[in-house]
Design an enzyme around this catalytic site. Structure first.
Site, short mmCIF file in Angstrom:
data_model
loop_
_atom_site.label_atom_id
_atom_site.label_comp_id
_atom_site.label_asym_id
_atom_site.label_seq_id
_atom_site.Cartn_x
_atom_site.Cartn_y
_atom_site.Cartn_z
N GLY A 1 0.80 -1.22 0.00
CA GLY A 1 0.00 0.00 0.00
C GLY A 1 0.83 1.27 0.00
N CYS B 1 1.58 3.19 2.54
CA CYS B 1 2.50 3.27 3.67
C CYS B 1 3.87 2.73 3.29
CB CYS B 1 1.94 2.49 4.86
SG CYS B 1 3.11 2.35 6.24
N GLY C 1 0.41 22.87 5.05
CA GLY C 1 -0.08 21.85 5.97
C GLY C 1 1.02 21.42 6.92
N SER C 2 0.72 21.39 8.22
CA SER C 2 1.75 21.07 9.21
C SER C 2 1.40 19.84 10.03
CB SER C 2 1.97 22.26 10.16
OG SER C 2 0.89 22.39 11.07
N ALA D 1 1.71 15.51 10.21
CA ALA D 1 2.90 14.68 10.19
C ALA D 1 3.58 14.69 8.82
CB ALA D 1 2.55 13.25 10.60
N ILE D 2 2.80 14.57 7.73
CA ILE D 2 3.40 14.50 6.40
C ILE D 2 4.13 15.81 6.07
CG2 ILE D 2 2.91 14.29 3.94
CD1 ILE D 2 0.55 12.47 4.70
N GLU E 1 0.22 26.90 7.83
CA GLU E 1 -0.80 26.10 8.50
C GLU E 1 -2.05 26.95 8.73
OE1 GLU E 1 -3.28 23.79 10.05
OE2 GLU E 1 -1.37 22.83 9.57
N HIS F 1 19.97 2.94 33.47
CA HIS F 1 20.80 4.14 33.40
C HIS F 1 22.10 3.79 32.68
CE1 HIS F 1 22.76 7.88 34.62
NE2 HIS F 1 23.81 7.15 34.96
#
Length: 460
Positions: free
Chosen positions: A39, A41, A175-176, A178-179, A198, A439
Site C-alpha cells: 500500500g 505506507c 499543511g503542518s 505529520a506529512i 498552516e 541508566h
C-alpha cells in the site's frame, strides 16, 4: 474465479495483515490489490520517508561533527542516490510482503475490484470472486487543495516529494501535520529554505498545545519559517518559480518558491467500490463501521484509512486483526480504543504521543497532575548532544490513571510505546514510579516525568 471464505480488497498494512491473520485461523483468503502490495505506507509513505529522514539525520550529525571532536568535510547531497536508496528500501519490504502472502497460501490477484452484490466481488477484466465475508481496506489518498493540484513541476504531492527532480532553493509546505512537517525537516536538512503554512492556530495541531509550541520553537531555530492561522489565497506561476499568496495575521504575504508541497490531509478511497448498492454508510469521505470493522451491510467490513481516523498504519493493522478474529468467532476480543493508539511524527526533533492532551483531559472533566522532565537534564541526552525537548505526562489526580503522554525529543517514537503499554495494562502512577528504568538511557526522562507529577523528581 475461485470461491473462498474471505476476500480482502486492498493490500496495504490493513489488508495484507487481515489476509495473513485470516490464513492463520484457517480461512481460505483471496487478496485483490490494484497497485503495489504494502500500500501507500510501505511504497509511498511511512517507509520511504523514513529512509529520507535517516539521510537527513546523518546530514545533521555530520554537520555537528565538530562538537564531538571530529574534523569532517561538509556533506554533499547526491539526490539521485538518496532517492534510489529510499526506493530500494520500499522495494525490499514489498518483496517481503509478497513472500509472506505466498508462504501463507493466500491467493493474490492484481486488479481493480468492485462489489458486485452480497458476497461477490468483480475484478476488472478477470471475472468474479465469491465469499461470505469481504473486507474493504482500500486506504486513502491526499486531499486536494483547489488551485494547488500537483502539476509534476512546481506543485508536489507526497509522491513527487519522495522522488524530487531537484533540491529546491526555496520550498513552501502547505499543511503542518505529520506529512508536511516530516518533509519540511527533510528538505531543511538538505539545504532548502523551507516555509510552512498552516491554517490552524498552531503547528502539529493534533498534538498537545505545549508540545506544538516547543516544536515550533525548535523548527524556527533550525531556520524553518512558520505561518499559523494562515489562509492560502492563490498561486502565481512564473517561468522558474511560483509565489504562494497567503493571508496571515492580518497581512497579505507573497511566498516565493521553486517548489510547493501540498499536505492538507487525506480522504478515503470510497469511490467506485459499489457501495451505493449496499447498506454501508459513507460519512465525511469514510466508511462507517463498528468497533470490529463491521459496516451496516452484513458480511461487509472496512478497516484502516478508508474507515476513518486516526490515519495510521499500525491502527490499520490492529483493526485488521480484530476484524478477522471477530469474523472467525474468536472469544474475548477487546475493541480498539482510539485514545490508546500512539501517534508519531518523525521530524527533528521527533514528536510522539498517546492518550489525551492536556486540553482534552480538562475538557473531559478530569482533575489532572502534570509531570514534565526536560532532556536537557538527562545524562544520555547530554552525552549524545541531543537535549532539545521534554517528556510530559498527564495523570488523573484522583485515581492516578495515566491519561496521556507526550514526548518531544530524541527517540520519542521509540519511547512512546512504553506509555502505550502502560495504558493497556491500566498502569497508575504507583507502578510507573516503582518501575526501575536503566541508566544511562533517554527513558529515564519518562520516569522523572512521572515523579515530577507528584513532586518527587530527583534531577531537576
Amino acid at each position: 474465479m475461485a470461491n473462498g471464505d474471505l476476500i480482502v480488497i486492498g493490500g496495504g498494512p490493513g489488508g495484507y495483515v487481515a489476509a495473513l491473520r485470516a490464513a492463520q485461523l484457517g480461512l481460505k483468503v483471496t487478496l485483490v490489490e490494484r497497485a503495489e502490495l504494502g500500500g501507500i505506507c510501505l511504497n509511498w509513505g511511512c517507509i520511504p520517508t523514513k529512509a529520507l529522514l535517516r539521510t537527513a539525520e546523518l546530514v545533521r550529525l555530520i554537520g555537528a561533527a565538530g562538537e564531538f571532536g571530529l574534523g569532517v568535510a561538509p556533506p554533499q547531497i547526491d539526490l539521485p542516490a538518496v532517492v534510489a536508496r529510499s526506493r530500494a528500501v520500499a522495494a525490499k519490504l514489498q518483496g517481503g510482503v509478497k513472500h509472506l502472502l505466498k508462504k501463507a497460501g493466500i491467493t493474490v490477484i492484481a486488479g481493480t475490484a468492485r462489489l458486485a452484490g452480497p458476497g461477490r466481488v468483480a475484478v476488472e477484466g478477470q471475472g468474479e470472486l465469491a465469499a461470505p465475508h469481504i473486507i474493504l481496506a482500500t486506504g486513502a489518498r491526499a486531499r486536494a487543495l483547489p488551485g494547488f493540484e500537483p502539476d509534476g513541476r512546481f506543485l508536489w504531492s507526497y509522491r513527487e516529494a519522495l522522488q524530487p527532480d531537484c533540491l529546491p532553493p526555496r520550498l513552501v509546505v502547505i499543511g503542518s501535520g505529520a506529512i508536511g512537517i516530516e518533509f519540511a525537516s527533510i528538505f531543511n536538512a538538505f539545504g532548502s529554505e523551507v516555509t510552512v503554512v498552516e491554517a490552524l492556530d498552531r503547528l502539529l495541531p493534533v498534538e498537545d498545545a505545549e508540545i506544538s509550541a516547543l516544536a515550533r520553537t525548535a523548527f524556527e531555530r533550525q531556520g524553518i519559517t512558520c505561518h499559523t492561522g494562515a489562509r492560502v489565497t492563490g498561486l502565481e506561476k512564473g517561468a522558474q518559480a511560483v509565489e504562494v499568496l497567503v493571508e496571515a495575521g492580518g497581512q497579505a504575504l507573497r511566498l516565493p518558491a521553486e517548489r510547493v508541497i501540498v499536505a492538507v490531509g487525506i480522504t478515503g478511497n470510497v469511490e467506485q467500490l459499489g457501495l451505493d448498492s449496499t447498506a454501508a454508510r459513507v460519512e465525511k469521505g469514510h466508511i462507517v463501521t463498528d468497533r470490529f470493522g463491521r459496516t451496516d451491510q452484513p458480511g461487509l467490513y472496512a478497516i484502516g484509512d478508508v474507515a476513518g481516523p486516526p490515519w495510521l498504519a499500525h491502527k490499520a493493522s490492529h483493526e485488521a486483526v480484530l476484524c478477522v478474529e471477530a469474523i472467525a468467532g474468536q472469544p474475548d476480543l477487546h475493541p480498539l480504543d482510539p485514545h490508546r493508539i500512539p501517534g508519531c511524527t518523525f521530524c527533528h526533533p521527533p514528536v510522539a504521543s498517546v492518550g489525551l492532551t492536556e486540553a482534552a483531559a480538562l475538557a473531559a472533566g478530569h482533575k489532572i497532575r502534570v509531570g514534565r522532565f526536560p532532556f536537557a537534564a538527562n545524562g544520555k541526552a547530554i552525552a549524545q548532544g541531543d537535549t532539545e525537548g521534554l517528556v510530559k505526562i498527564l495523570f488523573d489526580a484522583d485515581s492516578g490513571a495515566l491519561l496521556g503522554a507526550h514526548i518531544l525529543g530524541p527517540e520519542a517514537p521509540e519511547m512512546i510505546q512504553g506509555f502505550a503499554l502502560a495504558q493497556s495494562l491500566e498502569t497508575t502512577e504507583a507502578e510507573l514510579i516503582a518501575t526501575v528504568f536503566p541508566h544511562p538511557t533517554l527513558s529515564e526522562a519518562m520516569h522523572e516525568a512521572a515523579l515530577a507529577a507528584f513532586g518527587r523528581a530527583l534531577h531537576i
